[in-house]
Design an enzyme around this catalytic site. Structure first.
Site, PDB file in Angstrom:
ATOM      1  N   ASP A  82       0.677  -1.314   0.174  1.00  0.00           N
ATOM      2  CA  ASP A  82      -0.058  -0.235  -0.027  1.00  0.00           C
ATOM      3  C   ASP A  82       0.713   1.283  -0.011  1.00  0.00           C
ATOM      4  OD1 ASP A  82      -2.377   1.454  -0.135  1.00  0.00           O
ATOM      5  OD2 ASP A  82      -2.822   0.992   2.004  1.00  0.00           O
ATOM      6  N   ASN A 135     -11.165  -2.265  -5.365  1.00  0.00           N
ATOM      7  CA  ASN A 135     -10.241  -1.400  -6.192  1.00  0.00           C
ATOM      8  C   ASN A 135     -10.970  -0.935  -7.580  1.00  0.00           C
ATOM      9  OD1 ASN A 135      -7.055  -2.656  -4.972  1.00  0.00           O
ATOM     10  ND2 ASN A 135      -8.071  -0.795  -4.484  1.00  0.00           N
TER      11      ASN A 135
HETATM   12  C1  IPE Z   1      -5.498  -2.761  -0.317  1.00  0.00           C
HETATM   13  O1  IPE Z   1      -5.630  -1.280  -0.378  1.00  0.00           O
HETATM   14  C2  IPE Z   1      -5.435  -3.254  -1.678  1.00  0.00           C
HETATM   15  C3  IPE Z   1      -4.183  -3.417  -2.260  1.00  0.00           C
HETATM   16  C4  IPE Z   1      -3.059  -3.219  -1.815  1.00  0.00           C
HETATM   17  C5  IPE Z   1      -4.282  -4.235  -3.693  1.00  0.00           C
HETATM   18  P1  IPE Z   1      -6.412  -0.080  -0.596  1.00  0.00           P
HETATM   19  O2  IPE Z   1      -5.536   1.202  -0.745  1.00  0.00           O
HETATM   20  O3  IPE Z   1      -7.339  -0.561  -1.651  1.00  0.00           O
HETATM   21  O4  IPE Z   1      -6.992  -0.274   0.568  1.00  0.00           O
HETATM   22  P2  IPE Z   1      -8.073   0.803   1.629  1.00  0.00           P
HETATM   23  O5  IPE Z   1      -8.881   1.204   0.444  1.00  0.00           O
HETATM   24  O6  IPE Z   1      -6.903   1.818   1.691  1.00  0.00           O
HETATM   25  O7  IPE Z   1      -8.458   0.062   2.768  1.00  0.00           O
HETATM   26  C1  IPE Z   2      -1.512   0.168  -3.514  1.00  0.00           C
HETATM   27  O1  IPE Z   2      -1.349   1.697  -3.174  1.00  0.00           O
HETATM   28  C2  IPE Z   2      -1.761  -0.547  -4.582  1.00  0.00           C
HETATM   29  C3  IPE Z   2      -3.209  -0.897  -5.141  1.00  0.00           C
HETATM   30  C4  IPE Z   2      -4.021  -0.719  -4.232  1.00  0.00           C
HETATM   31  C5  IPE Z   2      -3.383  -1.444  -6.189  1.00  0.00           C
HETATM   32  P1  IPE Z   2      -2.405   2.730  -3.330  1.00  0.00           P
HETATM   33  O2  IPE Z   2      -2.821   2.876  -4.857  1.00  0.00           O
HETATM   34  O3  IPE Z   2      -3.581   2.171  -2.524  1.00  0.00           O
HETATM   35  O4  IPE Z   2      -1.907   3.747  -2.744  1.00  0.00           O
HETATM   36  P2  IPE Z   2      -2.399   4.841  -1.761  1.00  0.00           P
HETATM   37  O5  IPE Z   2      -3.056   3.928  -0.719  1.00  0.00           O
HETATM   38  O6  IPE Z   2      -3.666   5.646  -2.390  1.00  0.00           O
HETATM   39  O7  IPE Z   2      -1.368   5.763  -1.294  1.00  0.00           O
HETATM   40 MG    MG Z   3      -3.955   2.436  -0.442  1.00  0.00          MG
END
Ligand code: IPE
Ligand code: IPE
Ligand code: MG
Length: 246
Positions: free
Chosen positions: A21, A69
């Site tokens: 993340d 997502n």
């Molecule tokens: C969790 O991260 C999913 C992945 C790392 C693929 P998100 O960024 O989507 O999670 P939330 O929405 O902050 O809980």
């Molecule tokens: C994790 O990084 C990757 C996926 C969920 C695909 P994020 O895209 O959630 O990055 P932040 O949390 O918005 O910084």
């Molecule tokens: Mg994230």
């Protein structure tokens, strides 16, 4: 700090799962679009996989795309699917030559065709490798997986191919997409978020959790070693008391 030398290589986790993340925030901090962060996240995957191999970890599960997502802006979702196809195409030779077996968990049939094809090709090409298994969680949601398992179990019980009395935790696990994979002993989440976000709810029942402020594109070899050291500092009691553990 040299974390590796402090790790007891006889007590490393067999399975490490990671919620990767912070890509978006990493990109934004440097004034770039979110996809820029996802691109750099691929390098962290490469490094983490190498480091996991150094520790003789057998399974590395990476949360790459959740069912939730899909709710992101279309441009980002398309970019992520594109990145998946390109990264697999770029990396598969190296994965295959370096003993990595690739698996995927999640609702794979719900991914775009190009992703499904590239994924299946990579899985087929690496299926005989045994040094480490890299499991990509794609279009994955734990609640989806659990509901799916319940549906299959219920229908088998209904048509009497399954005896209700035979249902226990082990049998239930065998209906999950992780059925060939042991439960993770260590779950890592980057970017300073302290939640599970629908990841491996059943499987992490007794996992140790390691949270780090490091954003995924900055996560490197030493960060994995640090997490494993943290894991090794825990006393895993499984409901017992200290004195009962040898
Ligand atoms: C969790 O991260 C999913 C992945 C790392 C693929 P998100 O960024 O989507 O999670 P939330 O929405 O902050 O809980
Ligand atoms: C994790 O990084 C990757 C996926 C969920 C695909 P994020 O895209 O959630 O990055 P932040 O949390 O918005 O910084
Ligand atoms: Mg994230």
């Amino acid at each position: 700090m040299d974390y590796l030398s402090k790790i007891d290589l006889t007590r490393t986790p067999e399975h490490i799962a990671i919620i990767m993340d912070g890509n978006g925030r990493w990109a934004k901090k440097q004034g770039h679009m979110r996809l820029y962060g996802h691109n750099f996240g691929v390098e962290s995957v490469r490094e983490t996989l190498k480091a996991a191999k150094e520790l003789k970890v057998k399974y590395l599960t990476l949360y790459a795309f959740s069912t939730e997502n899909w709710n992101r802006p279309k441009e980002e979702v398309d970019g992520l699917m594109d990145l998946l196809v390109k990264s697999l195409a770029n990396e598969v030779k190296e994965l295959s030559d370096s003993g990595v077996r690739l698996l995927a968990i999640g609702d794979i049939a719900g991914l775009p065709d190009a992703c499904q094809n590239e994924l299946q090709e990579s899985i087929d090409l690496t299926k005989d490798n045994s040094e480490i298994t890299m499991v990509l969680a794609l279009n994955y949601s734990s609640r989806w997986e659990i509901v799916n398992a319940v549906k299959r179990i219920a229908s088998e019980a209904k048509n009497e191919t399954l005896d209700v009395n035979a249902i226990d935790a082990t049998l239930f696990s065998s209906y999950l997409t992780t059925n060939q994979i042991p439960d993770p002993e260590l779950l890592i989440r980057t970017s300073g978020e302290y939640r599970i976000s629908n990841f491996l709810l059943w499987q992490v029942a007794y996992a140790e959790f390691h949270f780090t402020e490091v954003l995924w594109p900055d996560f490197k070899r030493e960060d994995l070693f640090k997490a494993v050291l943290d894991y090794q500092s825990r006393e895993r009691r499984f409901g017992m008391v200290s004195e009962q553990l040898t």
